[in-house]
Enzyme design. Structure first.
Site, short mmCIF file in Angstrom:
data_model
loop_
_atom_site.label_atom_id
_atom_site.label_comp_id
_atom_site.label_asym_id
_atom_site.label_seq_id
_atom_site.Cartn_x
_atom_site.Cartn_y
_atom_site.Cartn_z
CD1 TRP A 104 -1.84 -2.26 2.12
CD2 TRP A 104 -2.87 -1.56 0.22
NE1 TRP A 104 -2.86 -3.15 1.65
CE2 TRP A 104 -3.50 -2.75 0.36
CE3 TRP A 104 -3.41 -0.91 -1.01
CZ2 TRP A 104 -4.47 -3.46 -0.22
CZ3 TRP A 104 -4.26 -1.47 -1.81
CH2 TRP A 104 -4.74 -2.71 -1.30
CG ASP A 171 -3.59 3.85 4.17
OD1 ASP A 171 -4.49 3.47 4.75
OD2 ASP A 171 -3.15 3.20 2.81
CE LYS A 195 -8.42 -3.80 3.78
NZ LYS A 195 -7.68 -2.53 3.27
C1 LIG Z 1 -7.27 -2.06 1.94
C2 LIG Z 1 -6.12 -1.08 1.89
C3 LIG Z 1 -5.82 -0.01 1.03
C4 LIG Z 1 -6.74 -0.10 -0.25
O1 LIG Z 1 -8.09 0.42 0.11
P1 LIG Z 1 -9.28 0.61 -0.98
O2 LIG Z 1 -10.24 1.15 -0.28
O3 LIG Z 1 -9.46 -0.72 -1.47
O4 LIG Z 1 -8.87 1.44 -2.18
C5 LIG Z 1 -5.09 0.80 1.45
N1 LIG Z 1 -4.18 0.85 2.35
C6 LIG Z 1 -4.27 -0.01 3.27
C7 LIG Z 1 -3.41 -0.15 4.53
C8 LIG Z 1 -5.07 -1.18 3.25
O5 LIG Z 1 -5.17 -2.11 4.08
#
Ligand SMILES: *Cc1c(COP(=O)(O)O)cnc(C)c1O
Length: 358
Positions: A104, A171, A195
Protein backbone atom coordinates in the site's frame (compact mmCIF):
# COMPACT_ATOMS: atom_id res chain seq x y z
CA UNK A 1 -30.22 -15.21 8.80
CA UNK A 2 -27.69 -13.40 10.96
CA UNK A 3 -23.99 -14.09 11.23
CA UNK A 4 -24.30 -15.49 14.72
CA UNK A 5 -26.80 -18.12 13.69
CA UNK A 6 -24.40 -19.35 11.00
CA UNK A 7 -21.61 -19.73 13.58
CA UNK A 8 -18.94 -18.66 11.11
CA UNK A 9 -15.73 -17.23 12.54
CA UNK A 10 -14.95 -14.40 10.14
CA UNK A 11 -11.21 -13.63 9.92
CA UNK A 12 -11.51 -11.81 6.57
CA UNK A 13 -8.87 -9.13 5.89
CA UNK A 14 -11.47 -6.90 4.25
CA UNK A 15 -14.27 -6.29 3.68
CA UNK A 16 -14.35 -7.48 7.21
CA UNK A 17 -16.55 -8.45 10.12
CA UNK A 18 -18.75 -5.69 11.56
CA UNK A 19 -20.82 -5.44 14.70
CA UNK A 20 -23.97 -7.55 14.57
CA UNK A 21 -26.00 -4.59 15.85
CA UNK A 22 -24.96 -2.59 12.78
CA UNK A 23 -26.52 -5.19 10.50
CA UNK A 24 -29.72 -5.41 12.50
CA UNK A 25 -30.27 -1.64 12.58
CA UNK A 26 -29.38 -1.28 8.89
CA UNK A 27 -31.86 -3.99 7.88
CA UNK A 28 -34.53 -2.09 9.78
CA UNK A 29 -33.64 1.11 7.89
CA UNK A 30 -33.76 -0.65 4.53
CA UNK A 31 -37.34 -1.59 5.32
CA UNK A 32 -38.54 1.56 7.07
CA UNK A 33 -36.09 4.40 7.56
CA UNK A 34 -36.60 6.67 10.56
CA UNK A 35 -40.38 6.25 10.49
CA UNK A 36 -40.68 7.55 6.90
CA UNK A 37 -42.29 4.35 5.65
CA UNK A 38 -39.62 4.38 2.93
CA UNK A 39 -36.33 2.58 2.56
CA UNK A 40 -33.12 4.50 3.29
CA UNK A 41 -32.13 3.40 -0.22
CA UNK A 42 -34.91 5.41 -1.88
CA UNK A 43 -35.00 8.75 -0.07
CA UNK A 44 -33.19 12.03 -0.72
CA UNK A 45 -29.79 12.32 0.92
CA UNK A 46 -30.75 15.95 1.57
CA UNK A 47 -33.86 15.07 3.55
CA UNK A 48 -33.73 15.75 7.27
CA UNK A 49 -33.67 12.06 8.17
CA UNK A 50 -30.48 11.30 6.25
CA UNK A 51 -28.96 14.66 7.18
CA UNK A 52 -29.25 13.50 10.79
CA UNK A 53 -27.38 10.27 9.95
CA UNK A 54 -24.63 12.26 8.25
CA UNK A 55 -24.30 14.66 11.18
CA UNK A 56 -24.16 11.81 13.69
CA UNK A 57 -21.57 9.91 11.63
CA UNK A 58 -19.30 12.98 11.45
CA UNK A 59 -19.76 13.61 15.16
CA UNK A 60 -19.03 10.00 16.11
CA UNK A 61 -15.74 10.00 14.18
CA UNK A 62 -14.71 13.22 15.92
CA UNK A 63 -15.76 12.01 19.33
CA UNK A 64 -14.14 8.57 19.08
CA UNK A 65 -10.85 9.79 17.58
CA UNK A 66 -10.74 12.87 19.82
CA UNK A 67 -10.66 15.44 16.99
CA UNK A 68 -11.36 19.06 17.88
CA UNK A 69 -12.71 21.88 15.69
CA UNK A 70 -9.37 22.31 13.96
CA UNK A 71 -10.28 19.16 12.02
CA UNK A 72 -12.68 18.42 9.19
CA UNK A 73 -14.13 14.94 8.86
CA UNK A 74 -15.09 13.91 5.32
CA UNK A 75 -16.80 10.89 3.84
CA UNK A 76 -15.49 10.49 0.30
CA UNK A 77 -15.55 7.88 -2.45
CA UNK A 78 -12.87 6.11 -4.47
CA UNK A 79 -11.34 4.11 -1.62
CA UNK A 80 -8.03 4.65 0.13
CA UNK A 81 -6.50 4.12 -3.32
CA UNK A 82 -7.91 7.46 -4.50
CA UNK A 83 -6.20 9.14 -1.55
CA UNK A 84 -2.88 7.84 -2.89
CA UNK A 85 -3.14 10.43 -5.70
CA UNK A 86 -5.54 12.95 -4.19
CA UNK A 87 -3.09 13.76 -1.37
CA UNK A 88 -0.10 14.60 -3.62
CA UNK A 89 -2.38 16.33 -6.14
CA UNK A 90 -3.46 18.69 -3.37
CA UNK A 91 -0.38 19.02 -1.20
CA UNK A 92 2.78 17.98 -3.04
CA UNK A 93 4.36 21.24 -4.17
CA UNK A 94 7.98 20.17 -4.64
CA UNK A 95 8.92 17.16 -2.47
CA UNK A 96 7.20 14.70 -0.16
CA UNK A 97 8.67 12.10 2.22
CA UNK A 98 7.30 8.54 2.37
CA UNK A 99 7.96 5.53 4.61
CA UNK A 100 7.82 2.34 2.54
CA UNK A 101 6.36 -0.52 4.59
CA UNK A 102 4.65 -2.58 1.92
CA UNK A 103 2.35 -2.82 -1.08
CA UNK A 104 0.00 0.00 0.00
CA UNK A 105 2.89 2.37 0.73
CA UNK A 106 4.44 1.49 -2.62
CA UNK A 107 1.23 2.33 -4.42
CA UNK A 108 1.03 5.67 -2.58
CA UNK A 109 4.67 6.40 -3.52
CA UNK A 110 4.06 5.54 -7.18
CA UNK A 111 1.13 7.98 -7.38
CA UNK A 112 3.03 10.76 -5.59
CA UNK A 113 5.81 10.58 -8.18
CA UNK A 114 3.32 11.92 -10.71
CA UNK A 115 3.24 15.24 -8.82
CA UNK A 116 6.77 15.93 -7.60
CA UNK A 117 9.89 14.50 -5.98
CA UNK A 118 9.52 11.65 -3.52
CA UNK A 119 12.04 10.98 -0.77
CA UNK A 120 11.62 7.42 0.54
CA UNK A 121 13.05 7.85 4.05
CA UNK A 122 13.24 4.11 4.79
CA UNK A 123 12.04 0.80 3.38
CA UNK A 124 11.88 -2.80 4.51
CA UNK A 125 11.40 -4.10 0.96
CA UNK A 126 14.62 -6.17 1.12
CA UNK A 127 13.10 -8.46 3.80
CA UNK A 128 9.62 -8.65 2.23
CA UNK A 129 8.40 -5.96 4.64
CA UNK A 130 8.49 -8.17 7.75
CA UNK A 131 9.54 -5.24 9.94
CA UNK A 132 8.73 -1.54 10.42
CA UNK A 133 11.95 0.46 9.88
CA UNK A 134 12.81 2.50 12.97
CA UNK A 135 15.97 4.44 12.09
CA UNK A 136 15.08 7.22 9.67
CA UNK A 137 14.79 10.97 9.63
CA UNK A 138 12.16 13.07 7.96
CA UNK A 139 13.51 15.97 5.86
CA UNK A 140 12.32 19.34 7.20
CA UNK A 141 11.90 20.71 3.68
CA UNK A 142 9.32 18.09 2.63
CA UNK A 143 5.74 19.25 2.03
CA UNK A 144 4.49 16.34 4.12
CA UNK A 145 5.45 12.90 5.47
CA UNK A 146 3.30 9.88 4.59
CA UNK A 147 3.19 6.57 6.48
CA UNK A 148 0.98 3.46 6.68
CA UNK A 149 0.07 2.60 10.27
CA UNK A 150 -0.82 -1.05 9.67
CA UNK A 151 0.35 -3.23 6.81
CA UNK A 152 -2.60 -5.48 6.17
CA UNK A 153 -0.72 -7.90 3.91
CA UNK A 154 2.42 -8.49 6.01
CA UNK A 155 0.90 -8.25 9.49
CA UNK A 156 3.11 -5.41 10.67
CA UNK A 157 1.97 -2.30 12.54
CA UNK A 158 3.72 0.90 13.55
CA UNK A 159 4.02 0.58 17.35
CA UNK A 160 4.36 4.36 17.62
CA UNK A 161 4.65 7.39 15.36
CA UNK A 162 7.57 9.75 14.78
CA UNK A 163 7.55 13.43 15.74
CA UNK A 164 7.45 14.74 12.21
CA UNK A 165 8.90 18.21 11.45
CA UNK A 166 6.40 18.45 8.56
CA UNK A 167 2.65 17.62 8.37
CA UNK A 168 2.19 13.87 8.91
CA UNK A 169 -0.36 12.05 6.73
CA UNK A 170 -1.27 8.48 7.59
CA UNK A 171 -3.06 5.65 5.81
CA UNK A 172 -4.86 3.99 8.74
CA UNK A 173 -7.14 1.85 6.57
CA UNK A 174 -6.60 -1.35 8.52
CA UNK A 175 -6.22 -0.17 12.10
CA UNK A 176 -8.39 2.95 12.36
CA UNK A 177 -10.50 2.85 15.55
CA UNK A 178 -8.49 -0.12 16.87
CA UNK A 179 -6.39 1.80 19.40
CA UNK A 180 -6.09 5.34 20.78
CA UNK A 181 -3.94 7.62 18.60
CA UNK A 182 -2.27 10.87 19.56
CA UNK A 183 -3.98 12.91 16.85
CA UNK A 184 -1.91 15.97 17.72
CA UNK A 185 0.93 14.37 15.73
CA UNK A 186 -1.07 14.19 12.50
CA UNK A 187 -2.36 16.56 9.84
CA UNK A 188 -4.35 13.99 7.93
CA UNK A 189 -5.65 10.49 8.65
CA UNK A 190 -7.48 8.45 6.03
CA UNK A 191 -8.98 4.99 5.75
CA UNK A 192 -11.03 2.91 3.37
CA UNK A 193 -14.05 1.99 5.52
CA UNK A 194 -14.11 -1.71 4.78
CA UNK A 195 -11.45 -2.92 7.22
CA UNK A 196 -12.55 -1.57 10.58
CA UNK A 197 -15.20 1.11 10.13
CA UNK A 198 -17.99 -0.13 7.89
CA UNK A 199 -18.78 -1.72 4.55
CA UNK A 200 -16.91 -0.94 1.32
CA UNK A 201 -17.87 2.20 -0.58
CA UNK A 202 -16.90 5.09 1.67
CA UNK A 203 -13.51 6.53 2.59
CA UNK A 204 -12.90 8.38 5.82
CA UNK A 205 -10.65 11.45 5.64
CA UNK A 206 -9.86 13.52 8.72
CA UNK A 207 -7.90 16.62 7.78
CA UNK A 208 -6.61 19.63 9.68
CA UNK A 209 -8.13 22.81 8.29
CA UNK A 210 -4.69 24.45 8.42
CA UNK A 211 -3.51 22.09 5.67
CA UNK A 212 -5.70 23.77 3.02
CA UNK A 213 -3.40 26.80 3.04
CA UNK A 214 -0.59 24.54 1.80
CA UNK A 215 -2.47 23.48 -1.33
CA UNK A 216 -0.29 23.18 -4.43
CA UNK A 217 -0.63 25.66 -7.26
CA UNK A 218 -2.08 23.40 -9.94
CA UNK A 219 -5.51 22.65 -11.38
CA UNK A 220 -7.41 20.38 -8.98
CA UNK A 221 -10.81 19.10 -10.15
CA UNK A 222 -13.60 20.26 -7.84
CA UNK A 223 -14.45 16.71 -6.76
CA UNK A 224 -10.85 16.24 -5.56
CA UNK A 225 -10.65 19.41 -3.44
CA UNK A 226 -10.88 18.56 0.26
CA UNK A 227 -12.15 22.03 1.22
CA UNK A 228 -15.08 21.72 -1.18
CA UNK A 229 -16.24 18.52 0.51
CA UNK A 230 -15.71 20.13 3.92
CA UNK A 231 -17.76 23.23 3.02
CA UNK A 232 -20.55 20.96 1.84
CA UNK A 233 -20.57 18.61 4.83
CA UNK A 234 -19.53 15.63 2.66
CA UNK A 235 -22.59 16.32 0.44
CA UNK A 236 -21.05 18.21 -2.48
CA UNK A 237 -22.52 15.42 -4.59
CA UNK A 238 -24.59 12.38 -3.67
CA UNK A 239 -22.70 10.64 -0.87
CA UNK A 240 -22.51 6.83 -0.49
CA UNK A 241 -25.62 6.79 1.65
CA UNK A 242 -25.74 3.17 2.72
CA UNK A 243 -22.04 2.65 3.63
CA UNK A 244 -22.24 5.83 5.73
CA UNK A 245 -25.35 4.55 7.49
CA UNK A 246 -23.81 1.16 8.34
CA UNK A 247 -20.55 2.85 9.40
CA UNK A 248 -22.54 5.08 11.75
CA UNK A 249 -24.09 2.06 13.42
CA UNK A 250 -20.75 0.28 13.65
CA UNK A 251 -19.19 3.38 15.23
CA UNK A 252 -22.05 3.57 17.75
CA UNK A 253 -21.05 0.06 18.76
CA UNK A 254 -17.40 1.13 19.17
CA UNK A 255 -18.52 4.06 21.33
CA UNK A 256 -20.92 1.97 23.43
CA UNK A 257 -18.24 -0.68 24.00
CA UNK A 258 -16.04 1.99 25.60
CA UNK A 259 -14.28 3.65 22.67
CA UNK A 260 -10.67 3.22 21.60
CA UNK A 261 -9.24 2.33 25.00
CA UNK A 262 -11.66 -0.58 25.23
CA UNK A 263 -11.00 -1.56 21.59
CA UNK A 264 -7.26 -1.60 22.25
CA UNK A 265 -7.64 -3.87 25.28
CA UNK A 266 -9.98 -6.16 23.35
CA UNK A 267 -7.66 -6.32 20.33
CA UNK A 268 -4.56 -6.78 22.48
CA UNK A 269 -5.99 -9.81 24.27
CA UNK A 270 -7.07 -11.42 20.99
CA UNK A 271 -3.63 -10.84 19.45
CA UNK A 272 -1.77 -12.05 22.56
CA UNK A 273 -3.77 -15.26 22.61
CA UNK A 274 -3.15 -16.02 18.94
CA UNK A 275 0.55 -15.07 18.84
CA UNK A 276 1.18 -17.23 21.92
CA UNK A 277 -0.42 -20.23 20.24
CA UNK A 278 1.71 -19.67 17.13
CA UNK A 279 4.92 -19.17 19.15
CA UNK A 280 4.17 -22.31 21.21
CA UNK A 281 3.43 -24.40 18.14
CA UNK A 282 6.18 -26.73 16.89
CA UNK A 283 4.72 -26.60 13.38
CA UNK A 284 3.92 -22.94 12.66
CA UNK A 285 5.81 -19.66 12.87
CA UNK A 286 4.88 -15.99 12.59
CA UNK A 287 6.24 -14.04 9.62
CA UNK A 288 6.48 -10.55 11.16
CA UNK A 289 9.34 -9.32 13.33
CA UNK A 290 8.19 -9.52 16.96
CA UNK A 291 8.63 -5.79 17.57
CA UNK A 292 6.51 -4.95 14.52
CA UNK A 293 3.68 -7.45 14.96
CA UNK A 294 0.20 -6.24 14.07
CA UNK A 295 -2.76 -6.67 16.41
CA UNK A 296 -5.06 -6.51 13.41
CA UNK A 297 -3.59 -9.01 10.94
CA UNK A 298 -1.69 -12.03 12.25
CA UNK A 299 0.39 -13.80 9.58
CA UNK A 300 1.82 -17.28 10.07
CA UNK A 301 3.23 -20.09 7.93
CA UNK A 302 4.15 -23.76 8.35
CA UNK A 303 7.81 -24.14 9.38
CA UNK A 304 8.21 -27.01 6.94
CA UNK A 305 7.39 -25.55 3.55
CA UNK A 306 7.43 -28.97 1.89
CA UNK A 307 4.81 -30.65 4.07
CA UNK A 308 1.10 -30.90 3.22
CA UNK A 309 0.34 -29.09 6.49
CA UNK A 310 -1.06 -26.04 4.75
CA UNK A 311 -3.79 -28.00 2.99
CA UNK A 312 -4.61 -30.05 6.10
CA UNK A 313 -4.78 -26.94 8.27
CA UNK A 314 -7.09 -25.21 5.80
CA UNK A 315 -9.41 -28.22 5.85
CA UNK A 316 -9.44 -28.31 9.67
CA UNK A 317 -10.28 -24.60 9.79
CA UNK A 318 -13.14 -25.09 7.38
CA UNK A 319 -14.43 -27.90 9.56
CA UNK A 320 -14.31 -25.60 12.61
CA UNK A 321 -16.30 -22.87 10.82
CA UNK A 322 -13.25 -20.62 10.39
CA UNK A 323 -13.42 -18.40 7.32
CA UNK A 324 -11.06 -15.97 5.60
CA UNK A 325 -7.65 -17.03 6.89
CA UNK A 326 -5.81 -17.75 3.64
CA UNK A 327 -2.70 -15.56 3.58
CA UNK A 328 -2.09 -12.95 0.91
CA UNK A 329 -0.29 -14.46 -2.07
CA UNK A 330 2.80 -12.32 -1.48
CA UNK A 331 3.36 -13.81 2.00
CA UNK A 332 1.64 -17.21 1.70
CA UNK A 333 0.45 -19.34 4.61
CA UNK A 334 -2.27 -17.88 6.78
CA UNK A 335 -3.53 -14.48 7.84
CA UNK A 336 -6.03 -14.10 10.65
CA UNK A 337 -7.53 -10.61 10.79
CA UNK A 338 -8.70 -9.61 14.25
CA UNK A 339 -10.67 -6.44 13.53
CA UNK A 340 -12.68 -4.77 16.31
CA UNK A 341 -15.90 -6.74 15.88
CA UNK A 342 -14.24 -10.18 15.92
CA UNK A 343 -15.10 -11.81 19.26
CA UNK A 344 -12.44 -13.53 21.36
CA UNK A 345 -14.40 -16.79 20.99
CA UNK A 346 -13.42 -16.83 17.32
CA UNK A 347 -9.74 -16.55 18.25
CA UNK A 348 -10.20 -19.34 20.78
CA UNK A 349 -11.65 -21.53 18.02
CA UNK A 350 -8.62 -20.85 15.80
CA UNK A 351 -6.20 -21.49 18.67
CA UNK A 352 -7.85 -24.86 19.23
CA UNK A 353 -7.24 -25.84 15.63
CA UNK A 354 -3.58 -24.72 15.85
CA UNK A 355 -3.12 -26.72 19.05
CA UNK A 356 -4.71 -29.80 17.50
CA UNK A 357 -1.79 -29.84 15.06
CA UNK A 358 0.91 -29.94 17.74
C1 LIG B 1 -7.07 -2.20 1.87
C2 LIG B 1 -6.07 -1.12 2.00
C3 LIG B 1 -5.97 -0.07 1.08
C4 LIG B 1 -6.83 -0.01 -0.17
O1 LIG B 1 -8.08 0.45 0.15
P1 LIG B 1 -9.21 0.66 -0.97
O2 LIG B 1 -10.30 1.30 -0.18
O3 LIG B 1 -9.55 -0.70 -1.50
O4 LIG B 1 -8.67 1.55 -2.03
C5 LIG B 1 -5.04 0.93 1.30
N1 LIG B 1 -4.25 0.90 2.37
C6 LIG B 1 -4.30 -0.09 3.28
C7 LIG B 1 -3.38 -0.07 4.46
C8 LIG B 1 -5.21 -1.13 3.12
O5 LIG B 1 -5.26 -2.13 4.02
Amino acid sequence: MTNSSKRVHNFSAGPSILAQSAFEKSIQDIQNFAGTGLSVLEVSHRGKEFQAVMDEAHALVKQILGLDDEWDVLFLQGGASTQFFQIPMNFLRSKAAYLNTGVWSKKAIAEAKGYGAVDVVASSADTNFHIIPSAYSIPADADYFHCTSNNTIYGTQMPDFPDSPVPMVCDMSSDIFSRPVDVSKFSMIYAGAQKNMGPAGVTLVAVRKSLYARTADRHIPTMLQYAVHAENGSMYNTPPVFPILVSKYNLEWVRDMGGLTAMEARNQSKADLLYKAIDDSPLFEGTADKGSRSRMNVCFVPKDKESDLEARFMAACKEAGISGIKGHRSVGGFRASLYNALPIESVEALVQVIQSFS
